[in-house]
Design a protein around this motif. Structure first.
Motif, short mmCIF file in Angstrom:
data_model
loop_
_atom_site.label_atom_id
_atom_site.label_comp_id
_atom_site.label_asym_id
_atom_site.label_seq_id
_atom_site.Cartn_x
_atom_site.Cartn_y
_atom_site.Cartn_z
N SER A 134 -4.79 7.16 -0.35
CA SER A 134 -5.66 6.07 -0.78
C SER A 134 -7.04 6.22 -0.14
CB SER A 134 -5.05 4.71 -0.40
OG SER A 134 -3.84 4.51 -1.10
N THR A 135 -8.07 5.76 -0.89
CA THR A 135 -9.45 5.89 -0.41
C THR A 135 -10.17 4.55 -0.34
OG1 THR A 135 -10.21 6.31 -2.68
CG2 THR A 135 -9.63 8.23 -1.34
N GLY A 136 -9.61 3.50 -0.91
CA GLY A 136 -10.26 2.20 -0.90
C GLY A 136 -10.09 1.50 0.44
N PRO A 137 -10.81 0.40 0.66
CA PRO A 137 -10.68 -0.37 1.90
C PRO A 137 -9.25 -0.88 2.08
CG PRO A 137 -12.59 -1.08 0.62
CD PRO A 137 -11.82 -0.17 -0.26
N LEU A 138 -8.76 -0.82 3.32
CA LEU A 138 -7.39 -1.21 3.61
C LEU A 138 -7.34 -2.32 4.65
CD1 LEU A 138 -5.50 2.20 4.00
CD2 LEU A 138 -5.61 0.75 1.97
N GLU A 139 -6.47 -3.29 4.40
CA GLU A 139 -6.11 -4.29 5.41
C GLU A 139 -4.60 -4.40 5.43
OE1 GLU A 139 -6.57 -9.05 6.40
OE2 GLU A 139 -8.14 -8.03 5.26
N SER B 96 -9.63 6.47 3.64
CA SER B 96 -10.41 5.24 3.51
C SER B 96 -11.48 5.18 4.60
CB SER B 96 -9.50 4.02 3.61
OG SER B 96 -8.50 4.05 2.61
N ARG B 97 -12.63 4.59 4.27
CA ARG B 97 -13.71 4.49 5.24
C ARG B 97 -13.64 3.18 6.04
NH1 ARG B 97 -17.05 8.61 5.01
NH2 ARG B 97 -17.11 9.89 3.12
N THR B 98 -12.85 2.23 5.54
CA THR B 98 -12.63 0.98 6.27
C THR B 98 -11.14 0.71 6.36
OG1 THR B 98 -14.73 0.05 5.51
CG2 THR B 98 -13.10 -1.49 6.38
N VAL B 99 -10.61 0.62 7.58
CA VAL B 99 -9.18 0.39 7.77
C VAL B 99 -8.99 -0.67 8.85
CG1 VAL B 99 -6.97 1.39 8.44
CG2 VAL B 99 -8.62 2.78 7.15
N ARG B 100 -8.25 -1.71 8.51
CA ARG B 100 -7.84 -2.72 9.47
C ARG B 100 -6.31 -2.76 9.47
NH1 ARG B 100 -12.59 -4.82 7.15
NH2 ARG B 100 -14.11 -5.58 8.71
N ALA B 101 -5.70 -2.56 10.64
CA ALA B 101 -4.24 -2.48 10.72
C ALA B 101 -3.76 -3.22 11.96
CB ALA B 101 -3.79 -1.02 10.78
N HIS B 102 -2.87 -4.20 11.75
CA HIS B 102 -2.34 -5.02 12.84
C HIS B 102 -0.83 -5.12 12.73
CE1 HIS B 102 -6.39 -7.44 13.25
NE2 HIS B 102 -6.54 -6.13 13.43
#
Length: 267
Positions: free
Chosen positions: A167-172, A186-192
């Motif tokens: 995947s290449t889109g923003p991820l949360e 992806s260039r933006t990744v948020r993972a918790h």
């Protein structure tokens, strides 16, 4: 007469206890049988398939108790999604097992009803989404796997692991209890993760990575570049080996409450 009444009462009580014990014994036997050969959705050789109309460019998947596989595909009409479901369920001393699916605007609702004294149910869904659709997944109890997304993807689970690839889109990506694993560009990744490990493998130099694990290890693998790195560990070792520069536009934030933290250059 009073003696006869007392005798009858004692006999009735003994009979009731005997029946209760017999029912309890039967329940234990049935439970042992179900445990020995639990239901699995993979045993469903004839899954159901259905197509749903999608009114726009966003989709919310609302699932209460099912493993999910979400796939972005090219060979589908832009205004429809395809859903395949596998289900196996057995209920003893309760209502029949039931599984439902419905579409409410841009919201796909997946529900499982499996209640009784002894239950054994398992469900799995595969959702094929046309390219160009941003997807949000809300899963209460089940694993979520997603692949192929170029658009924004948000996944939240209460109890279940999350795995995203290709995947290449923003991820949360967020889970209350489970691991998070992403192999993406992806260039933006948020993972918790509240309770579980987090492992991120980035195929391109990201603009922003925000990651947190309450109780579990955290590993971030990055392409060779210089990063602005901000880390914090409550109880665990820390190993940051990527080149660091506080003026870099590539920001990496990593936090662990209880677990080792590693930020390294990918091999």
């Amino acid at each position: 007469m009073a003696r006869t009444s007392r005798t009858t009462a004692r006999t009735t009580a003994r009979t009731a206890r005997t029946r209760a014990l017999a029912l309890a014994g039967a329940a234990v036997v049935l439970l042992a049988g179900l445990s020995a050969c639990g239901s699995s959705a993979t045993e469903d050789d004839e899954p159901d398939r259905r197509s749903f109309a999608l009114p726009g460019s966003t989709l919310t998947i609302d699932s209460d108790d099912s493993d999910l596989e979400i796939v972005a595909v090219d060979d589908r009409p832009s205004d429809r999604i395809e859903v395949t479901r596998w289900f196996r369920g057995r209920v003893v001393m309760g209502s029949d097992a039931e599984i439902t699916w419905s579409m409410d605007g841009d919201r796909l609702v997946l529900r499982q009803k499996c209640s009784g004294l002894i239950v054994d149910c398992d469900a799995r869904h595969r959702v094929e989404v046309p390219r160009g659709v941003a997807v949000e997944v809300r899963e209460k109890d089940g694993t979520v796997r997603a692949t192929g997304f170029r658009d924004a993807l948000r996944i939240r689970t209460t109890d279940g692991s999350v795995h995203v690839t290709d995947s290449t889109g923003p991820l949360e990506l967020r889970t209350g209890d489970g691991s998070v694993h992403a192999e993406v560009s992806s260039r933006t990744v948020r993972a918790h993760s509240g309770d579980g490990s987090v492992h991120l493998e980035l195929g391109v130099v990201p603009d922003l990575v925000e990651s947190r694990s309450g109780d579990g290890s955290l590993t971030i693998e990055l392409p060779r570049a210089t990063y602005r790195v901000d880390t914090e560990t409550g109880d665990g070792g820390e190993d940051v080996s990527v080149p660091r520069d506080d003026s870099s536009t590539h920001e990496v934030t990593a936090r662990t409450g209880d677990g080792n933290l590693t930020v390294r250059t990918a091999n």
